[in-house]
Write a protein that holds these residues in place. Structure first.
Motif, PDB file in Angstrom:
ATOM      1  N   LYS A   3      46.444  75.405  41.734  1.00  0.00           N
ATOM      2  CA  LYS A   3      47.185  76.355  40.914  1.00  0.00           C
ATOM      3  C   LYS A   3      47.110  77.787  41.442  1.00  0.00           C
ATOM      4  N   SER A   4      46.302  77.999  42.486  1.00  0.00           N
ATOM      5  CA  SER A   4      46.103  79.355  43.049  1.00  0.00           C
ATOM      6  C   SER A   4      45.682  80.348  41.958  1.00  0.00           C
ATOM      7  N   VAL A   5      44.690  79.940  41.168  1.00  0.00           N
ATOM      8  CA  VAL A   5      44.183  80.789  40.093  1.00  0.00           C
ATOM      9  C   VAL A   5      42.706  81.076  40.339  1.00  0.00           C
ATOM     10  N   SER A   6      42.190  82.073  39.629  1.00  0.00           N
ATOM     11  CA  SER A   6      40.788  82.458  39.806  1.00  0.00           C
ATOM     12  C   SER A   6      39.906  81.973  38.672  1.00  0.00           C
ATOM     13  N   SER A   7      40.496  81.281  37.690  1.00  0.00           N
ATOM     14  CA  SER A   7      39.708  80.766  36.582  1.00  0.00           C
ATOM     15  C   SER A   7      40.449  79.627  35.900  1.00  0.00           C
ATOM     16  N   VAL A   8      39.687  78.784  35.210  1.00  0.00           N
ATOM     17  CA  VAL A   8      40.268  77.695  34.424  1.00  0.00           C
ATOM     18  C   VAL A   8      39.675  77.766  33.026  1.00  0.00           C
ATOM     19  N   PRO A   9      40.505  77.942  31.994  1.00  0.00           N
ATOM     20  CA  PRO A   9      39.980  77.986  30.628  1.00  0.00           C
ATOM     21  C   PRO A   9      39.417  76.641  30.195  1.00  0.00           C
ATOM     22  N   ILE A  10      38.348  76.699  29.423  1.00  0.00           N
ATOM     23  CA  ILE A  10      37.699  75.490  28.899  1.00  0.00           C
ATOM     24  C   ILE A  10      38.103  75.335  27.436  1.00  0.00           C
ATOM     25  N   VAL A  11      38.646  74.186  27.089  1.00  0.00           N
ATOM     26  CA  VAL A  11      39.103  73.945  25.716  1.00  0.00           C
ATOM     27  C   VAL A  11      38.412  72.712  25.147  1.00  0.00           C
ATOM     28  N   VAL A  70      35.355  79.812  29.740  1.00  0.00           N
ATOM     29  CA  VAL A  70      36.158  79.842  30.959  1.00  0.00           C
ATOM     30  C   VAL A  70      35.259  79.534  32.143  1.00  0.00           C
ATOM     31  N   TYR A  71      35.784  78.803  33.107  1.00  0.00           N
ATOM     32  CA  TYR A  71      35.051  78.573  34.357  1.00  0.00           C
ATOM     33  C   TYR A  71      35.783  79.328  35.460  1.00  0.00           C
ATOM     34  N   GLU A  72      35.057  80.212  36.144  1.00  0.00           N
ATOM     35  CA  GLU A  72      35.672  81.101  37.128  1.00  0.00           C
ATOM     36  C   GLU A  72      35.335  80.680  38.549  1.00  0.00           C
ATOM     37  N   ALA A  73      36.174  81.114  39.473  1.00  0.00           N
ATOM     38  CA  ALA A  73      35.931  80.817  40.892  1.00  0.00           C
ATOM     39  C   ALA A  73      34.574  81.342  41.329  1.00  0.00           C
ATOM     40  N   VAL A  74      34.176  82.495  40.808  1.00  0.00           N
ATOM     41  CA  VAL A  74      32.885  83.075  41.214  1.00  0.00           C
ATOM     42  C   VAL A  74      31.712  82.241  40.716  1.00  0.00           C
ATOM     43  N   ASP A  75      31.935  81.435  39.668  1.00  0.00           N
ATOM     44  CA  ASP A  75      30.862  80.566  39.182  1.00  0.00           C
ATOM     45  C   ASP A  75      30.482  79.519  40.232  1.00  0.00           C
ATOM     46  N   VAL A  76      31.447  79.172  41.075  1.00  0.00           N
ATOM     47  CA  VAL A  76      31.195  78.168  42.108  1.00  0.00           C
ATOM     48  C   VAL A  76      30.168  78.683  43.112  1.00  0.00           C
ATOM     49  N   LEU A  77      30.190  79.987  43.384  1.00  0.00           N
ATOM     50  CA  LEU A  77      29.311  80.553  44.410  1.00  0.00           C
ATOM     51  C   LEU A  77      27.843  80.275  44.122  1.00  0.00           C
ATOM     52  N   GLY A 100      29.968  71.959  31.613  1.00  0.00           N
ATOM     53  CA  GLY A 100      28.987  72.401  30.624  1.00  0.00           C
ATOM     54  C   GLY A 100      27.618  72.619  31.229  1.00  0.00           C
ATOM     55  N   ASP A 101      27.172  71.678  32.090  1.00  0.00           N
ATOM     56  CA  ASP A 101      25.862  71.827  32.744  1.00  0.00           C
ATOM     57  C   ASP A 101      25.878  72.984  33.740  1.00  0.00           C
ATOM     58  N   ALA A 102      27.002  73.152  34.434  1.00  0.00           N
ATOM     59  CA  ALA A 102      27.107  74.238  35.416  1.00  0.00           C
ATOM     60  C   ALA A 102      27.027  75.605  34.748  1.00  0.00           C
ATOM     61  N   LEU A 103      27.588  75.732  33.556  1.00  0.00           N
ATOM     62  CA  LEU A 103      27.566  77.017  32.863  1.00  0.00           C
ATOM     63  C   LEU A 103      26.162  77.451  32.484  1.00  0.00           C
ATOM     64  N   LEU A 104      25.247  76.492  32.371  1.00  0.00           N
ATOM     65  CA  LEU A 104      23.855  76.836  32.064  1.00  0.00           C
ATOM     66  C   LEU A 104      23.225  77.641  33.189  1.00  0.00           C
ATOM     67  N   ARG A 105      23.810  77.582  34.378  1.00  0.00           N
ATOM     68  CA  ARG A 105      23.292  78.311  35.537  1.00  0.00           C
ATOM     69  C   ARG A 105      24.008  79.644  35.752  1.00  0.00           C
ATOM     70  N   ARG A 106      24.907  79.955  34.847  1.00  0.00           N
ATOM     71  CA  ARG A 106      25.654  81.206  34.967  1.00  0.00           C
ATOM     72  C   ARG A 106      24.708  82.385  34.722  1.00  0.00           C
ATOM     73  N   PRO A 107      24.856  83.494  35.492  1.00  0.00           N
ATOM     74  CA  PRO A 107      24.005  84.676  35.280  1.00  0.00           C
ATOM     75  C   PRO A 107      24.146  85.233  33.867  1.00  0.00           C
ATOM     76  N   GLU A 108      23.080  85.855  33.389  1.00  0.00           N
ATOM     77  CA  GLU A 108      23.077  86.392  32.026  1.00  0.00           C
ATOM     78  C   GLU A 108      24.041  87.560  31.855  1.00  0.00           C
ATOM     79  N   ASP A 109      24.440  88.191  32.959  1.00  0.00           N
ATOM     80  CA  ASP A 109      25.320  89.357  32.856  1.00  0.00           C
ATOM     81  C   ASP A 109      26.807  88.968  32.852  1.00  0.00           C
TER      82      ASP A 109
END
Length: 339
Positions: free
Chosen positions: A235-243, A252-259, A275-284
């Motif tokens: 889709k050439s997008v930088s994020s995918v909304p989570i519903v 939302v899951y963002e391209a930067v979350d992959v890094l 859901g499990d990946a978001l647990l590793r997202r930075p607090e900021d």
């Protein structure tokens, strides 16, 4: 002589009362005046004017390993960096999260070549992108003393979310990377310095071309990260909304979350659920910004002035996802809308 019309609300009235008292013709009139004033403002300022007094700039040599460049971005909490070709002494493009996602896509398609990932340099990214048929590394740039309006047009034309400012040494004629200008920084600069943003009172639903109304790529908390990565590329997008199951926006899951999942060259975590990946997202993490179709661009610009955001998710009264408005959409409307 007729007395001038007072456009400021009476002291006893709230701003909303004043806005509601305006006729559709007055709102339309003010919107056009506001847009023209913002364009004139962008034409009167240079890209250099937007830069803060003090800032940090990291430039990466194209001979650097991709693995090391990723660690540098993560350690410095940045999502992009200009590239420099030491052999030609010239700017060589802009490294973004999309480039790392392209590497993942490449090794997903050609798993037999995965052993080579640790030896891949930034120079090799162009071959990776050619092999999987995606857009090449962003190479658009602009001189810092060109008008801000021209920088915005170049970003829209090149579909880039940020653009490096490249100067030239007068004596050696070597290129100099001055900084990187982002859409957010531009819009915040406008929101802070151009009072006419308060005149943009038309509801979003009446602004043609603002936002994506159909074919919105979404995922759920159970979707594997690798599937979301495919969506980001397709889709050439930088994020995918989570519903959720009812289509209500929950994150939302963002391209930067992959890094953060592939740091150190470890790609096994891509089988994790979102859901499990978001647990590793930075607090900021900056959070998810929403609005409704009845909100106005003036309100959005005020939000940009106060908060760091890269997109707005439009929801209905039930919280269901209706549309996505990116900063590119807002810039495009300011540059070319209301003519």
């Amino acid at each position: 002589m007729a007395e001038a019309e007072n456009l400021t609300p009476p002291s006893s009235a709230t701003p909303n009362d004043y806005i509601e008292s305006l006729t559709p013709e007055q709102v339309e009139h003010d919107q056009k005046i506001g847009i023209k004033a913002i364009r004139l403002f962008l034409q009167s300022k240079t890209s250099y004017d937007v830069l803060p007094v003090s800032y940090r700039l990291i430039v990466l040599d194209t001979s650097l390993l991709v693995k090391k460049s990723l660690n540098i971005l993560l350690q410095n909490n940045i999502v992009s960096a200009p590239l420099w070709n030491n052999k030609t002494s010239r700017f060589a493009g802009l490294l973004t999260s999309s480039d790392f996602i392209n590497v993942i896509q490449y090794y997903f398609q050609f798993p037999e070549k995965f052993d080579l990932v640790d030896q891949l340099t930034l120079n090799g990214l162009r071959d990776i992108e050619k092999a999987i048929g995606v857009d090449q590394i962003e190479t658009a740039s602009i001189h810092p003393f060109k008008s801000l309006y021209e920088a915005c047009v170049k970003m829209i034309d090149s579909k880039a979310r940020r653009i490096p400012l490249i100067d030239e040494d007068e004596k050696t004629h070597r290129e100099i990377v001055v900084s990187v200008l982002t859409q957010y920084r531009i819009l915040k600069f406008v929101a802070l310095n151009c009072k006419e943003t308060k005149m943009l009172l038309k509801p979003i639903k009446n602004l043609q071309g603002l936002g994506t109304l159909k074919d919105i790529a979404t995922c759920t908390m159970d979707t594997p990260v690798i599937d979301v990565i495919h969506l980001l590329t397709q889709k050439s997008v930088s994020s995918v909304p989570i519903v959720d199951e009812q289509g209500k926006l929950i994150n939302v899951y963002e391209a930067v979350d992959v890094l953060g999942l592939v740091k150190g060259g470890i790609y096994n975590d891509l089988v994790l659920s979102v859901g499990d990946a978001l647990l590793r997202r930075p607090e900021d993490f900056e959070g998810v910004h929403t609005c409704t179709l009845n909100d106005r661009l003036s309100t959005i610009m005020d939000t940009i002035r106060k908060s760091r955001l890269h997109r707005l998710f439009v929801v209905n009264d039930e919280g269901k996802l209706v549309s996505v408005i990116t900063l590119s959409d807002i810039l495009n409307y300011i540059l070319f809308g209301e003519d």
